[in-house]
Design an enzyme around this catalytic site. Sequence first.
Site, PDB file in Angstrom:
ATOM      1  CB  SER A 145       4.797   1.170  -0.833  1.00  0.00           C
ATOM      2  OG  SER A 145       3.538   1.228  -1.048  1.00  0.00           O
ATOM      3  CE1 TYR A 158       5.427  -1.317  -5.949  1.00  0.00           C
ATOM      4  CE2 TYR A 158       4.452  -1.979  -3.804  1.00  0.00           C
ATOM      5  CZ  TYR A 158       4.921  -0.769  -5.094  1.00  0.00           C
ATOM      6  OH  TYR A 158       4.451  -0.095  -4.751  1.00  0.00           O
TER       7      TYR A 158
END
Length: 254
Positions: A145, A158
């Site tokens: 990501s 995350y």
Amino acid sequence: MSLFDLTGRTALVTGSSRGIGSALAQGLLEAGARVVVHGRDPDAAQASAGRLREITGGEVLVETFDVTDAEAVDAGIGRIERAWGTPDICVNNAGIQRRAPFTEFATADWHDLVATNLTSAFLVGQRVARGMVTRGSGKIINVGSVQSRLARPNITPYSATKGGVVMLTQGMCADLGPHGIQTNALAPGYFATELTRVLVEDADFSAWVAQRTPAGRWGQVHELVGALVFLASSASDYVNGQTIYVDGGMTAVV
């Protein structure tokens, strides 16, 4: 372009019953691969597989197992191997998101994020790699990501898991490269999917994305396919341990 042709190759895409995973599975099918659609929900996985067969005319197998459970992973990959052999391409896409301020983040949510976003890539990658080592070839693509490199408030765990994906990828490169296996990471930026619909519809957040991204907009899931096919194909045979950010330029600017 024969370098990018995936005809005759088998791909496993975890978490491919919806969202980015489904788009990645479709792209691999369109490039000629046969694809194992994976999810936890059998009905959702079957529905995704049916849609992909209809769209692409490709060969699709459905497999459902918990990517955070080592025994379930072993059994699931075993079923795939008995049906189609060891996958040529393994895309570790399964992931979740949880949001809360760092000082209030629940420990249970931390463990869920680590298990789903990071441990799953280790477990599935390790299990598939054993067959790849025996064969002497393979492509593993771990999905990271922009949060592999950049942090934002309220998603610290995350970001930690996605940063871990990058280093897991580099470590897998070191161990598996001598066996003819290339392991790379594909790191999406902000993409419009059903999972991000609330953010897309938030005018203030969408304005931030447009301002922060040189491309000036959200990404569309089909825009991930080119980089994926490159990493899954013979075109990337000398590319190993790298992270490719498909983010409209977000990680390149301040």
